[in-house]
Design an enzyme around this catalytic site. Structure first.
Site, PDB file in Angstrom:
ATOM      1  N   GLY A 162       2.797   2.598  10.940  1.00  0.00           N
ATOM      2  CA  GLY A 162       3.637   3.785  10.821  1.00  0.00           C
ATOM      3  C   GLY A 162       4.338   4.178  12.107  1.00  0.00           C
ATOM      4  N   HIS A 183      -9.403   0.819   5.568  1.00  0.00           N
ATOM      5  CA  HIS A 183      -8.067   1.003   6.149  1.00  0.00           C
ATOM      6  C   HIS A 183      -8.184   1.937   7.351  1.00  0.00           C
ATOM      7  CE1 HIS A 183      -3.915   2.316   6.632  1.00  0.00           C
ATOM      8  NE2 HIS A 183      -3.557   1.259   5.933  1.00  0.00           N
ATOM      9  N   SER A 207       3.525  -2.091  10.067  1.00  0.00           N
ATOM     10  CA  SER A 207       4.992  -1.966  10.121  1.00  0.00           C
ATOM     11  C   SER A 207       5.694  -3.284   9.783  1.00  0.00           C
ATOM     12  CB  SER A 207       5.438  -1.449  11.492  1.00  0.00           C
ATOM     13  OG  SER A 207       4.929  -0.147  11.719  1.00  0.00           O
ATOM     14  N   GLU A 216      -6.588   4.340   8.393  1.00  0.00           N
ATOM     15  CA  GLU A 216      -6.448   5.772   8.119  1.00  0.00           C
ATOM     16  C   GLU A 216      -7.747   6.349   7.559  1.00  0.00           C
ATOM     17  OE1 GLU A 216      -1.706   5.126   7.399  1.00  0.00           O
ATOM     18  OE2 GLU A 216      -2.981   5.477   5.657  1.00  0.00           O
ATOM     19  N   GLU A 218      -4.962  -5.256  10.738  1.00  0.00           N
ATOM     20  CA  GLU A 218      -3.906  -4.265  10.944  1.00  0.00           C
ATOM     21  C   GLU A 218      -4.143  -3.546  12.264  1.00  0.00           C
ATOM     22  OE1 GLU A 218      -4.230  -1.368   7.706  1.00  0.00           O
ATOM     23  OE2 GLU A 218      -6.127  -0.786   8.597  1.00  0.00           O
ATOM     24  N   LYS A 243       0.060   4.287  -0.208  1.00  0.00           N
ATOM     25  CA  LYS A 243      -0.572   5.442   0.441  1.00  0.00           C
ATOM     26  C   LYS A 243      -0.395   6.696  -0.433  1.00  0.00           C
ATOM     27  CE  LYS A 243      -0.020   3.133   4.842  1.00  0.00           C
ATOM     28  NZ  LYS A 243       0.103   3.258   6.298  1.00  0.00           N
ATOM     29  N   ASN A 301       0.860  -1.185   0.000  1.00  0.00           N
ATOM     30  CA  ASN A 301       0.000   0.000   0.000  1.00  0.00           C
ATOM     31  C   ASN A 301       0.897   1.236   0.000  1.00  0.00           C
ATOM     32  OD1 ASN A 301      -1.876   2.006   0.449  1.00  0.00           O
ATOM     33  ND2 ASN A 301      -2.274   1.448   2.580  1.00  0.00           N
TER      34      ASN A 301
END
Length: 249
Positions: free
Chosen positions: A172, A94, A211, A96, A166, A12, A10
């Site tokens: 991150g 996701h 990560s 985010e 996740e 991003k 991904n």
């Protein structure tokens, strides 16, 4: 049952025309793999990447989609548009998207339905925050996020989907769930689905995201319920990403 591993990158909101030539060029030098290797660029680069990988085994994914088919939705992208570029997978839910843009479990579920209805494959992201993990709510959160989708499209639809677990606290941050922690959650997801459909629970591929690095991926992929990885930052480095793919076998 042997489930094929999937390693998905991904990207991003990263990339430029120039950097993508370099990154995809590096990935195209990768030898064959028993795993399915997926890359998810930002919308503006789908066309460029689609053309670059057309004669390769690399598979294209999108990072999000609208739940509407077409119309007056400025700034949105429909499933049919993604289909024009040979997209197979669409990342949905996701963390985010959930945390930064307020996407609810129900909105994610309607996007899953839109993607399934068009014959593409949702890659459904679920996972808990650090606060939720410390409150021992990991399984509860994952089940809630899954249940919203089950309520919308039914459990049998999961045979046409991929799940990506996740942990939000590991995205991150440089922190990563241990292989054993990932296995515990993946096993609980599979166990939850098996109460509704043994067949779905056996077949569905569950990826780990958070990560992921080449140094940690080998132990992850040895876990019986970890069927691959959704890779963030490390997927922007062709050598590192290829190293992760190689550890998947």
């Amino acid at each position: 049952m042997i489930r094929q591993k999937i390693v998905a990158g991904n990207w991003k909101m990263n990339g430029s025309k120039e950097s993508i030539v370099s990154l995809v060029g590096g990935l195209l030098e990768m030898g064959g793999s028993d795993s399915e290797v997926v890359i998810a660029p930002s919308f503006p680069y789908l066309s460029q990447v689609s053309e670059m990988i057309s004669d390769s085994a690399l598979v294209l994914a999108a990072q999000n989609v609208s739940n509407h088919e077409q119309g007056a939705y400025t700034g949105e992208v429909s499933v049919s548009m993604l289909n024009d570029f040979g997209v197979k997978y669409v990342l949905l839910g996701h963390s985010e998207r959930r945390s930064l843009y307020g996407e609810t479990d129900e909105q994610v579920a309607t996007k899953v339905k839109a993607v399934l209805d068009f014959g593409l494959t949702p890659m459904l992201c679920i996972g808990e925050t650090l606060e939720e993990r410390e409150s021992n709510k990991t399984f509860e959160v994952c089940q809630r996020q899954l249940q919203a989708v089950i309520d919308c499209v039914g459990v049998d639809s999961f045979e046409q989907m991929v799940i990506a677990y996740e942990p939000v606290w590991a995205i991150g941050t440089g922190l990563s769930a241990s292989a054993e922690q990932a296995q515990d959650v993946h096993q609980s997801i599979r166990s939850f689905l098996s109460t509704l459909s043994e067949s779905v629970a056996r077949k569905v591929q569950i990826l780990y995201g958070g990560s992921v690095k080449a140094s940690t991926s080998s132990a992850l992929f040895e876990m019986p319920d970890v069927d691959g990885a959704l890779v963030g930052g490390a997927s922007l480095d062709a050598k590192e990403f290829i190293a992760i793919v190689k550890t998947a076998g």
